[in-house]
Design an enzyme around this catalytic site. Sequence first.
Site, short mmCIF file in Angstrom:
data_model
loop_
_atom_site.label_atom_id
_atom_site.label_comp_id
_atom_site.label_asym_id
_atom_site.label_seq_id
_atom_site.Cartn_x
_atom_site.Cartn_y
_atom_site.Cartn_z
CB SER A 128 -0.94 0.07 1.21
OG SER A 128 -0.88 -1.02 2.03
CG HIS A 149 -3.12 -0.72 -3.33
ND1 HIS A 149 -3.64 0.51 -3.03
CD2 HIS A 149 -2.95 -1.33 -2.13
CE1 HIS A 149 -3.78 0.64 -1.72
NE2 HIS A 149 -3.37 -0.48 -1.15
CD GLU A 161 -4.78 3.06 -5.72
OE1 GLU A 161 -5.24 4.20 -5.60
OE2 GLU A 161 -3.92 2.61 -4.93
CG ASN A 199 -3.95 4.91 0.94
OD1 ASN A 199 -5.09 5.05 1.38
ND2 ASN A 199 -3.31 3.74 0.97
N1 LIG Z 1 -4.90 -4.86 5.45
C1 LIG Z 1 -5.26 -3.95 4.56
O1 LIG Z 1 -6.30 -3.29 4.70
C2 LIG Z 1 -4.43 -3.76 3.32
C3 LIG Z 1 -5.02 -3.12 2.21
C4 LIG Z 1 -4.26 -2.99 1.03
C5 LIG Z 1 -2.96 -3.45 0.99
N2 LIG Z 1 -2.40 -4.05 2.11
C6 LIG Z 1 -1.03 -4.54 1.99
O2 LIG Z 1 -1.08 -5.95 1.82
C7 LIG Z 1 0.07 -6.56 2.41
C8 LIG Z 1 -0.39 -7.61 3.41
O3 LIG Z 1 -1.20 -7.01 4.39
P1 LIG Z 1 -2.17 -7.86 5.33
O4 LIG Z 1 -3.00 -6.88 6.06
O5 LIG Z 1 -2.84 -8.94 4.53
O6 LIG Z 1 -1.10 -8.53 6.32
P2 LIG Z 1 -1.29 -9.77 7.32
O7 LIG Z 1 -0.36 -9.53 8.44
O8 LIG Z 1 -2.75 -10.00 7.59
O9 LIG Z 1 -0.76 -11.02 6.46
C9 LIG Z 1 0.58 -11.20 6.07
C10 LIG Z 1 0.85 -12.69 5.97
O10 LIG Z 1 2.14 -12.88 5.38
C11 LIG Z 1 2.76 -13.98 6.00
N3 LIG Z 1 4.20 -13.92 5.76
C12 LIG Z 1 5.14 -13.16 6.41
N4 LIG Z 1 6.35 -13.36 5.84
C13 LIG Z 1 6.19 -14.26 4.84
C14 LIG Z 1 7.06 -14.85 3.88
N5 LIG Z 1 8.36 -14.55 3.86
N6 LIG Z 1 6.55 -15.74 2.99
C15 LIG Z 1 5.24 -16.05 3.02
N7 LIG Z 1 4.35 -15.52 3.89
C16 LIG Z 1 4.81 -14.62 4.78
C17 LIG Z 1 2.36 -13.87 7.46
O11 LIG Z 1 2.49 -15.12 8.13
C18 LIG Z 1 0.90 -13.41 7.33
O12 LIG Z 1 -0.01 -14.50 7.31
C19 LIG Z 1 0.90 -5.43 3.00
O13 LIG Z 1 1.86 -5.04 2.06
C20 LIG Z 1 -0.14 -4.33 3.20
O14 LIG Z 1 0.44 -3.04 3.17
C21 LIG Z 1 -3.11 -4.21 3.26
#
Ligand SMILES: NC(=O)c1ccc[n+]([C@@H]2O[C@H](COP(=O)([O-])OP(=O)(O)OC[C@H]3O[C@@H](n4cnc5c(N)ncnc54)[C@H](O)[C@@H]3O)[C@@H](O)[C@H]2O)c1
Length: 401
Positions: A128, A149, A161, A199
């Site tokens: 993000s 995104h 995005e 954002n």
């Molecule tokens: N949560 C939101 O609202 C949102 C919205 C848009 C984008 N994002 C982006 O999406 C991405 C993930 O966010 P999220 O909220 O889903 O995070 P999250 O913490 O819910 O999930 C991340 C997952 O990645 C796993 N992980 C960590 N290291 C790893 C590796 N080396 N190999 C494989 N798996 C691994 C973790 O065990 C975890 O299950 C981030 O970059 C975040 O900025 C989040």
Amino acid sequence: MLPMDHDTTSPPAPVAVVGAGTMGAGIAQVAAASGHEVILVDAAPGAADAALTRLRAILTRQVTKGRMTDAEAAGVVGRIEPAVLVDGLPEVGLVVEAVPEDLALKQRLLAGVAASQPPTTILATNTSSLDITAIAEALPDPERVLGLHFFNPPPLMRLVEVVHGEATAEAYLAHVAALMRAWGKTPVRCTSTPGFIVNRVARPFYGEGQRVVEEGIADPATVDWILREKGGFRMGPFELTDLIGQDVNYAVGASVWEQTGHDPRYAPTQFQRGLVESGRLGRKTGEGVFSYAAQPPAARPEPDLGLAERLVTGPVETDPLARTVAMLVNEAVDLVRREEASAADVDTAMRLGVNYPRGPIEWGRPIGFDVVAQQIAALDRAFPGGRYRPSPGLTDGSLDE
Ligand SMILES: NC(=O)c1ccc[n+]([C@@H]2O[C@H](COP(=O)([O-])OP(=O)(O)OC[C@H]3O[C@@H](n4cnc5c(N)ncnc54)[C@H](O)[C@@H]3O)[C@@H](O)[C@H]2O)c1
């Protein structure tokens, strides 16, 4: 070289989603629902299986509500294969990484995946806030790295995005945009500008409300009422940030501020910093701008309707709605002027990504971009310091139809 899956007559190419958390699990569901075989990888043992168990429960509820058939639900779940390690991934057409927001982690992960996948596999990141160019830098072939995104929750939010880094090749961008449409999404395209479209352009929606309160012009409940009832926004900035989490919203703003070299336009407010530092993070802590205490149930402060009417019929400096809209239009126009996104894509992104009643460019047209420029200039005179800078795009005629 063209990406796999380029031939629309062939079956959809397999997709790998890395990271089975909030976003990865949702993205895997969307891909599987569109007929792709999906490998859902998570480094934490049991995490991908747990995501699949949660998905099964979600889809069972959908079946109960008559929104999908048993066979459809079984098909979606059956197409997702949980895995623990990225090493040894079979060949796929697209990899979407959704691991935590850490540049070094994402660079390392995509470099490892790139080494094991054919050169036609598209490598997408769901970051993000990180720079796509920086994520791709570590790879020998950065042209196949791009941002996809998704918004939370991916199965419900239509907007995606599609973000290009400096090296991303056009063929891959066009391919994933078409793929997102096939997944029922609405893709918009932008450069890897801080905050991408949504954002970044949304910053003043929060910042102007907070400043109006800091300046003693109105209280949060009255500002929220004005933005909702007079502006048509679904929620005002204070109730919305209480829902998002003041810390989460603060972090997004601070990231854009950092990445723009501390541009005063994005400077966080003392008001929000205070909330974060005192742990008043919003609904999740029971206390934010407003109180959410259950026992005794907290009463929401009433808006001052007399004050609201006076403010929205008064000068821009003290009108929370006119200030917010002028700054949203200014931000959107600036993005378009810098050729970071098209006017149509900015409007689509703000309507679908944050539910704005109108896109900021289409909002600016009937007001008049020259009028918006005058409003920003008036704000600059009232509140000097560099936050209120009219975009040259407001007056150079570039947005004239
Ligand atoms: N949560 C939101 O609202 C949102 C919205 C848009 C984008 N994002 C982006 O999406 C991405 C993930 O966010 P999220 O909220 O889903 O995070 P999250 O913490 O819910 O999930 C991340 C997952 O990645 C796993 N992980 C960590 N290291 C790893 C590796 N080396 N190999 C494989 N798996 C691994 C973790 O065990 C975890 O299950 C981030 O970059 C975040 O900025 C989040």
